[in-house]
Design a protein around this motif. Structure first.
Motif, PDB file in Angstrom:
ATOM      1  N   ASP A  40      61.707  15.216 129.694  1.00  0.00           N
ATOM      2  CA  ASP A  40      62.013  14.342 129.163  1.00  0.00           C
ATOM      3  C   ASP A  40      60.962  13.139 129.008  1.00  0.00           C
ATOM      4  O   ASP A  40      61.261  11.927 128.684  1.00  0.00           O
ATOM      5  CB  ASP A  40      62.979  13.552 130.066  1.00  0.00           C
ATOM      6  N   ASP A  41      59.615  13.667 129.297  1.00  0.00           N
ATOM      7  CA  ASP A  41      58.795  13.000 129.001  1.00  0.00           C
ATOM      8  C   ASP A  41      58.075  12.876 127.571  1.00  0.00           C
ATOM      9  O   ASP A  41      57.388  13.923 127.305  1.00  0.00           O
ATOM     10  CB  ASP A  41      57.534  13.198 129.940  1.00  0.00           C
ATOM     11  N   GLN A  42      58.501  11.853 126.732  1.00  0.00           N
ATOM     12  CA  GLN A  42      58.033  12.360 125.308  1.00  0.00           C
ATOM     13  C   GLN A  42      56.625  12.278 124.942  1.00  0.00           C
ATOM     14  O   GLN A  42      56.105  12.383 124.150  1.00  0.00           O
ATOM     15  CB  GLN A  42      58.814  11.199 124.280  1.00  0.00           C
ATOM     16  N   GLN A  75      53.372  16.672 124.381  1.00  0.00           N
ATOM     17  CA  GLN A  75      53.739  17.555 123.067  1.00  0.00           C
ATOM     18  C   GLN A  75      53.929  18.926 123.855  1.00  0.00           C
ATOM     19  O   GLN A  75      53.048  19.687 124.541  1.00  0.00           O
ATOM     20  CB  GLN A  75      52.924  17.457 122.171  1.00  0.00           C
ATOM     21  N   ARG A 106      62.342  18.876 120.285  1.00  0.00           N
ATOM     22  CA  ARG A 106      61.426  18.666 121.498  1.00  0.00           C
ATOM     23  C   ARG A 106      60.258  19.381 121.818  1.00  0.00           C
ATOM     24  O   ARG A 106      59.155  19.219 122.300  1.00  0.00           O
ATOM     25  CB  ARG A 106      62.349  18.617 122.754  1.00  0.00           C
TER      26      ARG A 106
END
Length: 398
Positions: free
Chosen positions: A250-252, A255, A325
């Motif tokens: 969930d840590d955008q 990458q 994602r």
């Protein structure tokens, strides 16, 4: 905010669930009801982490690859799962599931294996815990991974060649599932990757998440922050990737870039590039992306790497790809071989063929000098030496 963790019904978005024969429903339901409370218990965690520390040798190092960094113009770190006892990340999950099985009163362990790393890890854990062990392995993989087969037998496991289909990982899973149906009461099926019916994908990801937890602490020590700019791993079923990504899902800022097995090319007909060419279907108990015909018949995969030679992918990876994602690139056999020899010559590390697919991502991407890149080196290359030697002349001639 979107969460990429599993929901209460065992789905990652539209992927996941438990689609199993009626004879296995009681086992699956019992596992669904028990696994989280057992895994999160103080008693389990104490025993699990003592084994990871004293038996496996964790934490595995996060190694700054200086010469690789100079070549690709970034700060490249290798998470050294190849240094674990048994030579891969598989031991993390095998020990965790064995401890769970014992707490559920099971007496016999069955498992599938492709490259033999999960089989060897399972046989190791069973020897340690004094449990009966049967390993199903595609007959073709038995031939090409002979050393791992003998390791399993030396550890006391019975290795059962799967003679059906393409005689690879898919067929080993099929035959292991059939064996489970025959004696479900006392048998625990120890699945090696983040595939299969719920709760296996989540359970495997949780047990392997020790990898991402360690990466966070190690990066804080080395870089003053607990996250990389790029996190890379190979995917067959997806367990090493799930473990490396777990605390970053969930840590955008991070990458996620994953390498699947392109084989001879994703459009060649000789590939295992499920994300790139697959479609939605049900495989081995979960709804996921599958390499299949328009009529729903599973297509035979191909990869030079036995551990990535699978016509599906875990539901977590399917969801990450579907939601954009994670970027998933198909790495062909020749790219993986070049990456293996490059790491060997630049850093003195011989990686597994599976891990070599992740290393080959470096040549596909462009980095800034300040970028922090972490690659999960999921296994060591001892088992693949004969393959490397067969291709050595052509790779070094390039």
């Amino acid at each position: 905010m979107t969460s990429f963790l599993i929901d209460s019904k065992g789905f990652y978005g539209k992927f996941g669930g438990a689609f199993v024969p009626d004879v296995l429903l009681p086992n699956i339901q019992a596992l669904q009801e028990a696994y989280i409370s057992i895994i999160e218990s103080e008693d389990f965690q104490r025993e699990f982490h003592e084994l990871l520390r004293d038996y496996v040798g964790r934490p595995s190092p996060l190694y700054y690859a200086r010469r690789l960094s100079e070549k690709y113009g970034a700060k490249i770190y290798l998470k050294r799962e190849d240094l674990n006892h048994t030579g891969a990340h598989k031991i993390n999950n095998a020990l965790g599931q064995i401890l769970l099985a014992k707490r559920m009163g099971k007496k016999r362990i069955i498992a599938e294996t492709g490259a033999g790393q999960h089989g060897a890890a399972t046989a190791t854990a069973c020897a340690l815990m004094g449990m009966e062990c049967s390993i199903y392995m595609g007959a073709l993989d038995v031939e090409r991974q002979h050393v791992n087969v003998e390791r399993m037998r030396m550890l006391g496991a019975t290795v059962i060649p799967a003679e059906s289909g393409n005689k690879t990982l898919k067929d080993a899973v099929n035959e292991a599932l059939m064996a489970w149906c025959e004696s479900p009461e006392d048998t625990f099926y120890l699945i090696g990757s983040a595939v299969g019916p719920h709760p296996y994908p989540d359970m495997v990801a949780r047990l392997q998440s020790v990898i991402s937890k360690e990466i966070k602490g190690q990066l804080m020590e080395k870089e003053g922050r607990d996250y990389p700019d790029y996190l890379m791993a190979c995917i067959g079923g997806g367990s090493n990737a799930a473990g490396a990504m777990y605390h970053y899902l969930d840590d955008q800022k991070v990458q996620l870039v994953l390498a699947e097995a392109g084989g001879l090319g994703k459009d060649s007909g000789a590939t295992a590039a499920t994300i790139n060419i697959g479609s939605e279907g049900v495989l081995h108990g979960s709804r996921t992306l599958v390499m299949q015909t328009p009529e729903g018949e599973v297509q035979e995969p191909y990869s030079i790497s036995a551990g990535l030679d699978y016509p599906g992918i875990g539901p977590l990876i399917s969801h990450l790809a579907h939601q954009n994602r994670a970027e998933v690139l198909a790495i062909n056999d020749d790219e993986a071989l070049r990456a293996a020899f490059e790491l060997t010559r630049l850093e003195g590390i011989i990686p597994a063929l599976e891990s070599s697919h992740a290393l080959a991502l470096l040549a596909r991407l462009k980095f800034q000098p300040e970028d922090v890149v972490v690659i999960n080196v999921s296994g060591r290359g001892d088992k693949d030496i004969s393959t490397y030697l067969a291709h050595k002349a052509e790779i070094l001639r390039e």
